[in-house]
Design an enzyme around this catalytic site. Sequence first.
Site, PDB file in Angstrom:
ATOM      1  N   GLU A  24      83.280  -3.982 120.310  1.00 28.94           N
ATOM      2  CA  GLU A  24      83.284  -3.296 121.617  1.00 28.94           C
ATOM      3  C   GLU A  24      84.435  -3.865 122.459  1.00 28.94           C
ATOM      4  OE1 GLU A  24      79.690  -4.411 123.653  1.00 28.94           O
ATOM      5  OE2 GLU A  24      79.916  -2.943 125.250  1.00 28.94           O
ATOM      6  N   LYS A  96      79.386   4.897 125.811  1.00 27.15           N
ATOM      7  CA  LYS A  96      78.137   4.125 125.723  1.00 27.15           C
ATOM      8  C   LYS A  96      77.076   4.693 126.659  1.00 27.15           C
ATOM      9  CE  LYS A  96      76.721  -0.771 125.747  1.00 27.15           C
ATOM     10  NZ  LYS A  96      77.243  -2.139 125.938  1.00 27.15           N
ATOM     11  N   CYS A 129      76.882  -1.599 120.982  1.00 27.86           N
ATOM     12  CA  CYS A 129      76.138  -2.804 121.362  1.00 27.86           C
ATOM     13  C   CYS A 129      74.694  -2.526 121.783  1.00 27.86           C
ATOM     14  CB  CYS A 129      76.929  -3.551 122.439  1.00 27.86           C
ATOM     15  SG  CYS A 129      76.533  -5.316 122.454  1.00 27.86           S
TER      16      CYS A 129
HETATM   17  C1  ACM Z   1      76.244  -5.423 125.269  1.00 30.20           C
HETATM   18  O1  ACM Z   1      75.759  -4.286 125.270  1.00 30.20           O
HETATM   19  N1  ACM Z   1      77.555  -5.600 125.291  1.00 30.20           N
HETATM   20  C2  ACM Z   1      75.398  -6.600 125.258  1.00 30.20           C
END
Ligand code: ACM
Length: 250
Positions: A24, A96, A129
């Site tokens: 990420e 995301k 993530c």
């Molecule tokens: C995350 O979602 N970077 C912990």
Amino acid sequence: MNFRQVRELTKGIQDDVALLVLPELFATGYAFQSIKETKMMAEDISGETIHFLQDLCRSIGCVICAGFAEIDRDRDQIYNSAVLVDEHEALGVYRKLHLFNKETLYFSPGNLPLAVHTIGGMKVGMMICFDWIYPEVARTLALLDADIIAHPANLVLPYCQDAMITRCLENHVFAITANRVGRETRGMDNFIFTGQSQVTSFDGTVLARAPAGAPVVKIVEINQKDARNKKINEFNDLIAGRRPSMYRTR
Ligand code: ACM
């Protein structure tokens, strides 16, 4: 992690690699301190990061999924995104959906539906993530026929690698969790990233797990078509056996 480090780490790749997954926000760092700063680092899909990734695709002969800070200049929004690129173009962008902690201050939550991209013989879905904690994400990608979930991460909690065993097992999909290592201290933030990037098989087997503290490249051979059989025995098909009409919550 930055361009130079990624070049160094990947220059020894000899094998025939189809898909490479990077963490990420692999080129910017994670601990943003203001919207202004995040905006300064953000790029659209014609930016320098995508060009770097395309060039890397050309050198390795593969497709790459990597996390980046994306700006939508028309709407003036910044997303914590992942891109799937080949040497010619961005094949797909994922924004995301489930922002973690202070990401909520600096990024807008994703506004694009989950999607699966067919590349050669692979069907690849992306999540980022903290999306791991919402089983709906991996399930939706499986329902969209993903073989492989590409999962760039900057994990700070210790649970995800084990949880991905369940995510893969319950959906019969492969997952590649590419996590960051090391520490980032900025302002009041002090993040220690958990490393241990992991390739998880459709049956829950951990095919590779990287060390906690050192950046490495691991190459794993899979047959992605193994993810297409959702039967775990003669009587149970994980997808066909769902009972959505009984899943009402109110
Ligand atoms: C995350 O979602 N970077 C912990």
